[in-house]
Design an enzyme around this catalytic site. Structure first.
Site, PDB file in Angstrom:
ATOM      1  N   GLY A   1       5.050 -41.924  63.254  1.00  0.00           N
ATOM      2  CA  GLY A   1       6.238 -41.848  64.087  1.00  0.00           C
ATOM      3  C   GLY A   1       7.035 -40.551  64.069  1.00  0.00           C
ATOM      4  O   GLY A   1       8.165 -40.515  64.533  1.00  0.00           O
TER       5      GLY A   1
ATOM      6  N   ASP B   1       0.373 -48.322  68.034  1.00  0.00           N
ATOM      7  CA  ASP B   1      -0.654 -47.952  67.042  1.00  0.00           C
ATOM      8  C   ASP B   1      -1.278 -49.235  66.522  1.00  0.00           C
ATOM      9  O   ASP B   1      -0.571 -50.156  66.128  1.00  0.00           O
ATOM     10  CB  ASP B   1      -0.037 -47.152  65.874  1.00  0.00           C
TER      11      ASP B   1
ATOM     12  N   CYS C   1      -4.753 -32.255  65.339  1.00  0.00           N
ATOM     13  CA  CYS C   1      -4.521 -31.226  64.333  1.00  0.00           C
ATOM     14  C   CYS C   1      -5.861 -30.789  63.742  1.00  0.00           C
ATOM     15  O   CYS C   1      -6.017 -30.680  62.532  1.00  0.00           O
ATOM     16  CB  CYS C   1      -3.550 -31.705  63.260  1.00  0.00           C
TER      17      CYS C   1
HETATM   18  C1  LIG Z   1      -2.728 -38.154  64.200  1.00  0.00           C
HETATM   19  S1  LIG Z   1      -2.256 -39.799  63.892  1.00  0.00           S
HETATM   20  C2  LIG Z   1      -0.745 -39.920  64.830  1.00  0.00           C
HETATM   21  C3  LIG Z   1       0.445 -39.221  64.222  1.00  0.00           C
HETATM   22  C4  LIG Z   1       1.741 -39.560  64.923  1.00  0.00           C
HETATM   23  N1  LIG Z   1       1.637 -39.270  66.352  1.00  0.00           N
HETATM   24  C5  LIG Z   1       2.928 -38.818  64.345  1.00  0.00           C
HETATM   25  O1  LIG Z   1       3.358 -37.809  64.909  1.00  0.00           O
HETATM   26  O2  LIG Z   1       3.505 -39.285  63.347  1.00  0.00           O
HETATM   27  C6  LIG Z   1      -3.393 -40.741  64.830  1.00  0.00           C
HETATM   28  C7  LIG Z   1      -3.108 -42.239  64.921  1.00  0.00           C
HETATM   29  O3  LIG Z   1      -4.024 -42.834  65.838  1.00  0.00           O
HETATM   30  C8  LIG Z   1      -4.171 -44.164  65.486  1.00  0.00           C
HETATM   31  N2  LIG Z   1      -5.332 -44.780  66.150  1.00  0.00           N
HETATM   32  C9  LIG Z   1      -6.589 -44.959  65.666  1.00  0.00           C
HETATM   33  N3  LIG Z   1      -7.349 -45.613  66.570  1.00  0.00           N
HETATM   34  C10 LIG Z   1      -6.555 -45.859  67.653  1.00  0.00           C
HETATM   35  C11 LIG Z   1      -6.766 -46.539  68.890  1.00  0.00           C
HETATM   36  N4  LIG Z   1      -7.945 -47.087  69.204  1.00  0.00           N
HETATM   37  N5  LIG Z   1      -5.732 -46.621  69.760  1.00  0.00           N
HETATM   38  C12 LIG Z   1      -4.531 -46.068  69.456  1.00  0.00           C
HETATM   39  N6  LIG Z   1      -4.294 -45.436  68.280  1.00  0.00           N
HETATM   40  C13 LIG Z   1      -5.286 -45.334  67.396  1.00  0.00           C
HETATM   41  C14 LIG Z   1      -4.268 -44.107  63.979  1.00  0.00           C
HETATM   42  O4  LIG Z   1      -3.914 -45.372  63.422  1.00  0.00           O
HETATM   43  C15 LIG Z   1      -3.245 -43.000  63.633  1.00  0.00           C
HETATM   44  O5  LIG Z   1      -2.029 -43.549  63.245  1.00  0.00           O
END
Ligand SMILES: C[S@@+](CC[C@H](N)C(=O)[O-])C[C@H]1O[C@@H](n2cnc3c(N)ncnc32)[C@H](O)[C@@H]1O
Lengths: 298, 164
Positions: free
Chosen positions: A110, A130, A225
């Site tokens: 978040g 998520d 990233c």
């Molecule tokens: C890079 S992190 C996001 C970081 C967040 N946007 C932040 O700024 O704090 C990627 C996220 O994608 C989620 N994710 C994995 N598979 C997914 C799916 N099928 N649909 C949506 N989100 C997914 C993961 O649980 C993870 O929390």
């Protein structure tokens, strides 16, 4: 520095890149305008002799000379959110407005959700999605501490997010995270081409679904990233072929140095328009590594 | 599942706006106008505040911010809601000194002489709301959620006078 050698030909000043990758990340935070304002916060930190310096490119970002920013009372009160500098770029490129309908498709934990909520001034609708159970707990807790009242949390698989229309959609996709090596070196050892390609199979339909959910005239931002083109340009160019009437817009954040997206990689052609994407390398701005693409639905 | 059935089955039940905000006005003197445009929902013991008049047609885990919890006739504001709206409280609010704030942040109880009615109060330090406290018979008990407490040794900027 496992897995970075493959980028020797695309990263300018490769030596400085490797050197920057081996240094730890500066401690940075974002000022939460839902609960305080910049002058007030900087005044408080200065009075408390907490060394802090605003970013040159973003007036709500702060560098802190401090080991545990989590223990500041300003953090407890939600006046700041500890967040990596370069990750503040995606919401800025997304450019959400108050009263809009916005979807943060991969939202946990978040950091970007709370940044978007403050840009929307706690108005309109922000859906923070998520599917990961454990990560949703920290997403909710970060939203509460930030004081976001315009966020609903959902737990759909982004690829099958229900049909609804949004003004803006952020896909901050799950990725191999090479750009975060300055925070956690072990990500480099875990990288493999197979992992990148495995994630690509998830990233592509996520971005495709995001494009479908955008209203005409709406904006989709895709960010990761990682440096791997398989998870960046190869995802964006594929999705552009799948959904009609979507075009790329140039990503430009004033005051941040970046490189254009790749037109080709290892024999795959992504197309000239990919240069409109932005690659941020750690030695350019002393941050983590990042990739951002901005798409507009016509 | 059709859209309308999703909404009807939502575990978040809408509450009467006036009823909720009047509780806050009578306890804290918070002007009703600050809540204009928001709506309130109840799920279990929790009441949530949300930015729009209606919640979207989605399966929601949470809607906006937890605003207060209700047990029978007793209601308790959340620390997060007070951090957002407590600065305009005109009663049952107290501003602590540095030592008192430090105890409060660590989650402790302390004796306190203040013009407060027994019950939940807005606790601030240097004009910024720290969170919810429970005041009764001359004692203030911190209600900060455990994960938000900071033990004394840990506090980095607590208290600008001392600072560490
Ligand atoms: C890079 S992190 C996001 C970081 C967040 N946007 C932040 O700024 O704090 C990627 C996220 O994608 C989620 N994710 C994995 N598979 C997914 C799916 N099928 N649909 C949506 N989100 C997914 C993961 O649980 C993870 O929390």
């Amino acid at each position: 520095m496992d897995g970075l050698e493959r980028y020797r030909d695309i990263v300018p000043e490769f030596g400085s890149f490797l050197e920057a990758m081996s240094r730890s990340l500066p401690v940075t935070a974002r000022i939460n305008t839902l609960k305080t304002d910049r002058d007030r916060l900087i005044f408080r930190l200065t009075a408390a002799k907490v060394p802090c310096r605003p970013f040159s490119w973003y007036d709500l970002g702060l560098k802190l000379e401090l080991e545990k920013p989590g223990n500041l009372i300003e953090n407890l009160m939600g006046h700041i959110h500890v967040q990596e500098e370069i990750s503040m770029v995606s919401p800025i490129v997304l450019d959400p407005k108050p009263e809009e309908r916005v979807l943060d498709m991969c939202a946990a934990p978040g950091s970007k959700t709370t940044q978007i909520a403050s840009m929307m001034e706690n108005r309109g609708l922000l859906v923070a999605n998520d599917p990961a159970n454990t990560r949703v707990a920290s997403l909710r807790s970060n939203c509460e501490r930030a004081g976001a009242i315009n966020v609903v949390v959902t737990r759909y698989d982004g690829r099958r997010f229900p049909s609804q229309k949004f003004d803006r959609v952020l896909v901050d996709a799950p990725c191999t995270g090479q750009g975060m090596a300055r925070k956690d070196l072990s990500v480099l050892g875990r990288w493999s081409l197979k992992r990148s390609l495995g994630l690509q199979r998830l990233q592509r339909p996520l971005l495709k679904r995001a494009m479908e959910l955008a209203k005409p005239g709406g904006t989709v931002v895709y960010s990761t990233c990682t440096f791997a083109p398989e998870e960046n340009e190869a995802v964006v160019s594929w999705a552009l072929d799948q959904v009609r009437r979507v075009r790329l817009e140039k990503v430009l954040v004033k005051g941040l140095e970046s490189c254009p997206g790749l037109v080709e990689w290892n024999g795959s052609l992504f197309g000239d328009e990919m240069e409109k994407c932005a690659r941020y390398y750690p030695h350019q701005n002393d941050t983590g590594g990042f990739f951002v693409a901005k798409l507009i639905k016509e | 599942m059709s859209q309308s059935s999703l909404k009807n089955r939502s575990p978040f039940q809408p509450l009467d706006w006036a009823e909720v905000v009047e509780m806050w006005e009578s306890r804290f003197g918070i002007p009703l106008s600050i809540f204009e445009g928001a709506s309130f929902y109840r799920k279990g013991r929790n009441v949530w505040i949300f930015s729009l008049p209606e919640i979207p047609d989605l399966r929601c885990e949470s809607v906006g911010l937890r605003f207060m919890s209700v047990r029978g006739r007793v209601w308790k504001p959340t620390t997060y809601a007070l951090q957002l709206f407590g600065h305009v409280a005109t009663k049952n609010a107290v501003d602590l000194g540095p030592d008192q704030a430090e105890k409060f942040i660590a989650g402790e109880r302390q004796s306190l002489e203040a013009e407060l009615e027994d019950g939940y109060v807005v606790v601030s330090y240097q004009g910024e709301v720290l969170g919810c406290g429970l005041y009764s018979r001359g004692e203030l008990v911190s209600q900060l959620p455990k994960e938000r407490r900071i033990m004394k040794e840990g506090i980095e900027n607590c208290l600008s006078s001392g600072g560490s």
